[in-house]
Design a protein around this motif. Structure first.
Motif, PDB file in Angstrom:
ATOM      1  N   ARG A 153       0.834  -1.211   0.000  1.00 47.76           N
ATOM      2  CA  ARG A 153       0.000   0.000   0.000  1.00 47.76           C
ATOM      3  C   ARG A 153       0.866   1.257   0.000  1.00 47.76           C
ATOM      4  NH1 ARG A 153      -4.659   0.202  -2.283  1.00 47.76           N
ATOM      5  NH2 ARG A 153      -5.775  -1.659  -1.797  1.00 47.76           N
ATOM      6  N   PHE A 154       1.947   1.234   0.779  1.00 42.61           N
ATOM      7  CA  PHE A 154       2.833   2.394   0.813  1.00 42.61           C
ATOM      8  C   PHE A 154       3.477   2.607  -0.553  1.00 42.61           C
ATOM      9  CE2 PHE A 154       6.727   4.739   1.825  1.00 42.61           C
ATOM     10  CZ  PHE A 154       6.166   5.827   2.483  1.00 42.61           C
ATOM     11  N   ALA A 155       3.862   1.525  -1.206  1.00 43.37           N
ATOM     12  CA  ALA A 155       4.436   1.626  -2.549  1.00 43.37           C
ATOM     13  C   ALA A 155       3.420   2.225  -3.528  1.00 43.37           C
ATOM     14  CB  ALA A 155       4.908   0.256  -3.032  1.00 43.37           C
ATOM     15  N   MET A 156       2.151   1.817  -3.406  1.00 43.21           N
ATOM     16  CA  MET A 156       1.115   2.379  -4.278  1.00 43.21           C
ATOM     17  C   MET A 156       0.926   3.868  -3.998  1.00 43.21           C
ATOM     18  SD  MET A 156      -1.858  -0.422  -4.727  1.00 43.21           S
ATOM     19  CE  MET A 156      -1.624  -1.821  -3.674  1.00 43.21           C
ATOM     20  N   LEU A 157       0.948   4.243  -2.720  1.00 38.36           N
ATOM     21  CA  LEU A 157       0.813   5.654  -2.361  1.00 38.36           C
ATOM     22  C   LEU A 157       1.968   6.468  -2.934  1.00 38.36           C
ATOM     23  CD1 LEU A 157      -0.556   7.972  -0.794  1.00 38.36           C
ATOM     24  CD2 LEU A 157       0.786   7.270   1.206  1.00 38.36           C
ATOM     25  N   MET A 158       3.178   5.960  -2.803  1.00 40.60           N
ATOM     26  CA  MET A 158       4.341   6.673  -3.330  1.00 40.60           C
ATOM     27  C   MET A 158       4.301   6.742  -4.859  1.00 40.60           C
ATOM     28  SD  MET A 158       6.093   7.898  -0.864  1.00 40.60           S
ATOM     29  CE  MET A 158       4.481   8.304  -0.253  1.00 40.60           C
ATOM     30  N   GLY A 159       3.808   5.695  -5.499  1.00 43.38           N
ATOM     31  CA  GLY A 159       3.647   5.720  -6.955  1.00 43.38           C
ATOM     32  C   GLY A 159       2.660   6.788  -7.382  1.00 43.38           C
ATOM     33  N   GLU A 160       1.531   6.867  -6.684  1.00 42.64           N
ATOM     34  CA  GLU A 160       0.535   7.906  -6.972  1.00 42.64           C
ATOM     35  C   GLU A 160       1.125   9.290  -6.744  1.00 42.64           C
ATOM     36  OE1 GLU A 160      -2.534   8.196  -8.183  1.00 42.64           O
ATOM     37  OE2 GLU A 160      -2.825   6.060  -8.510  1.00 42.64           O
ATOM     38  N   TYR A 161       1.883   9.435  -5.649  1.00 36.98           N
ATOM     39  CA  TYR A 161       2.480  10.731  -5.335  1.00 36.98           C
ATOM     40  C   TYR A 161       3.466  11.134  -6.428  1.00 36.98           C
ATOM     41  CZ  TYR A 161       5.310  14.331  -3.203  1.00 36.98           C
ATOM     42  OH  TYR A 161       5.987  15.494  -2.976  1.00 36.98           O
ATOM     43  N   HIS A 162       4.332  10.215  -6.818  1.00 36.65           N
ATOM     44  CA  HIS A 162       5.327  10.503  -7.859  1.00 36.65           C
ATOM     45  C   HIS A 162       4.650  10.930  -9.159  1.00 36.65           C
ATOM     46  CE1 HIS A 162       9.006  10.282 -10.163  1.00 36.65           C
ATOM     47  NE2 HIS A 162       8.412   9.487 -11.021  1.00 36.65           N
ATOM     48  N   GLN A 163       3.609  10.225  -9.529  1.00 37.21           N
ATOM     49  CA  GLN A 163       2.862  10.546 -10.741  1.00 37.21           C
ATOM     50  C   GLN A 163       2.181  11.909 -10.618  1.00 37.21           C
ATOM     51  OE1 GLN A 163      -0.206   7.660 -11.582  1.00 37.21           O
ATOM     52  NE2 GLN A 163       0.345   7.624 -13.742  1.00 37.21           N
ATOM     53  N   SER A 164       1.656  12.205  -9.427  1.00 32.46           N
ATOM     54  CA  SER A 164       0.926  13.453  -9.211  1.00 32.46           C
ATOM     55  C   SER A 164       1.835  14.667  -9.206  1.00 32.46           C
ATOM     56  CB  SER A 164       0.175  13.405  -7.878  1.00 32.46           C
ATOM     57  OG  SER A 164      -0.759  12.368  -7.873  1.00 32.46           O
ATOM     58  N   ILE A 165       3.049  14.527  -8.706  1.00 32.16           N
ATOM     59  CA  ILE A 165       3.936  15.671  -8.529  1.00 32.16           C
ATOM     60  C   ILE A 165       4.838  15.925  -9.740  1.00 32.16           C
ATOM     61  CG2 ILE A 165       5.897  14.521  -7.421  1.00 32.16           C
ATOM     62  CD1 ILE A 165       4.268  17.746  -6.186  1.00 32.16           C
ATOM     63  N   GLU A 166       4.733  15.080 -10.770  1.00 34.81           N
ATOM     64  CA  GLU A 166       5.588  15.223 -11.951  1.00 34.81           C
ATOM     65  C   GLU A 166       5.571  16.617 -12.553  1.00 34.81           C
ATOM     66  OE1 GLU A 166       4.494  12.172 -14.726  1.00 34.81           O
ATOM     67  OE2 GLU A 166       6.159  10.896 -14.125  1.00 34.81           O
ATOM     68  N   ASP A 167       4.384  17.225 -12.634  1.00 43.18           N
ATOM     69  CA  ASP A 167       4.283  18.554 -13.234  1.00 43.18           C
ATOM     70  C   ASP A 167       4.416  19.676 -12.201  1.00 43.18           C
ATOM     71  OD1 ASP A 167       1.889  18.287 -11.914  1.00 43.18           O
ATOM     72  OD2 ASP A 167       0.625  18.687 -13.651  1.00 43.18           O
ATOM     73  N   GLY A 168       4.716  19.309 -10.944  1.00 44.65           N
ATOM     74  CA  GLY A 168       4.917  20.307  -9.904  1.00 44.65           C
ATOM     75  C   GLY A 168       3.652  20.759  -9.203  1.00 44.65           C
ATOM     76  N   VAL A 169       2.496  20.273  -9.648  1.00 37.55           N
ATOM     77  CA  VAL A 169       1.216  20.671  -9.061  1.00 37.55           C
ATOM     78  C   VAL A 169       0.365  19.424  -8.847  1.00 37.55           C
ATOM     79  CG1 VAL A 169      -0.889  22.013  -9.419  1.00 37.55           C
ATOM     80  CG2 VAL A 169       1.296  22.895 -10.252  1.00 37.55           C
ATOM     81  N   ILE A 170      -0.254  19.331  -7.685  1.00 34.13           N
ATOM     82  CA  ILE A 170      -1.167  18.216  -7.420  1.00 34.13           C
ATOM     83  C   ILE A 170      -2.584  18.729  -7.659  1.00 34.13           C
ATOM     84  CG2 ILE A 170      -2.050  16.613  -5.693  1.00 34.13           C
ATOM     85  CD1 ILE A 170       0.704  16.623  -4.410  1.00 34.13           C
ATOM     86  N   SER A 171      -3.225  18.198  -8.694  1.00 37.08           N
ATOM     87  CA  SER A 171      -4.581  18.620  -9.044  1.00 37.08           C
ATOM     88  C   SER A 171      -5.590  18.058  -8.042  1.00 37.08           C
ATOM     89  CB  SER A 171      -4.945  18.144 -10.451  1.00 37.08           C
ATOM     90  OG  SER A 171      -5.117  16.737 -10.450  1.00 37.08           O
ATOM     91  N   ILE A 172      -6.807  18.505  -8.138  1.00 35.85           N
ATOM     92  CA  ILE A 172      -7.866  18.023  -7.251  1.00 35.85           C
ATOM     93  C   ILE A 172      -8.064  16.517  -7.425  1.00 35.85           C
ATOM     94  CG2 ILE A 172     -10.349  18.123  -6.787  1.00 35.85           C
ATOM     95  CD1 ILE A 172     -10.181  21.132  -7.405  1.00 35.85           C
ATOM     96  N   ASN A 173      -8.099  16.051  -8.671  1.00 38.18           N
ATOM     97  CA  ASN A 173      -8.282  14.613  -8.912  1.00 38.18           C
ATOM     98  C   ASN A 173      -7.096  13.810  -8.388  1.00 38.18           C
ATOM     99  OD1 ASN A 173     -10.811  14.793 -10.089  1.00 38.18           O
ATOM    100  ND2 ASN A 173      -9.990  15.058 -12.139  1.00 38.18           N
TER     101      ASN A 173
END
Length: 160
Positions: free
Chosen positions: A111-131
């Protein structure tokens, strides 16, 4: 302090919205005896509805029909508490051949690996969108469930 109160109000409003949408507007109206407009006001973050919250009797009726007690969980989190829900509740029958703490550690790692994967994907453009924030929240909730199960198992093991 006022900023914290405003954040808490918004948090409760968003969880109220999740609860009503989980049940469905038509069924929510039927269960609570309130109109769709009134239910909408309970989760509206517009200034004119800022001080309007869903009554506890309506929360109880809706959470009885929902897949998850959204508002109750939000209240617990806001007050520094936690709750267990579903098959991992303290008083429910537990699966004793689930592998013990080792299986919890494995699930926690996954689960932690999935969370970190989501975080890495979300922060790629420098902004975390609402979705993206919502997806991170979902993963965080799943991680929390594993932690609660692990805690319950350790508590039970320490008493044996």
């Amino acid at each position: 302090m006022a900023e914290t109160a405003a954040t808490a109000r918004g948090y409760l409003k968003r969880h109220t919205e999740r609860l009503i949408k989980d049940v469905g507007f038509a069924q929510a109206c039927e269960l609570t005896g309130r109109s769709k407009a009134t239910l909408g006001r309970y989760f509206s973050e517009a200034d004119e509805h800022a001080d309007r919250f869903i009554p506890v009797d309506a929360v109880a009726a809706l959470e009885g029909a929902s897949s998850f007690p959204h508002v109750t969980a939000a209240l617990a989190e806001l007050n520094g508490g936690q709750m267990s829900y579903g098959s991992d509740r303290r008083n429910s029958m537990r699966d004793d051949d689930g592998g013990g703490v080792n299986s919890n550690v494995i699930a926690l790692s996954q689960r932690f690996a999935m969370l970190m994967g989501e975080y890495h994907q979300s922060i790629e453009d420098g902004v975390i969108s609402i979705n993206e924030a919502r997806r991170l929240l979902e993963e965080t909730l799943e991680l929390q469930k594993v932690l609660v199960e692990m805690k319950l198992r350790l508590e039970a093991d320490s008493r044996a």
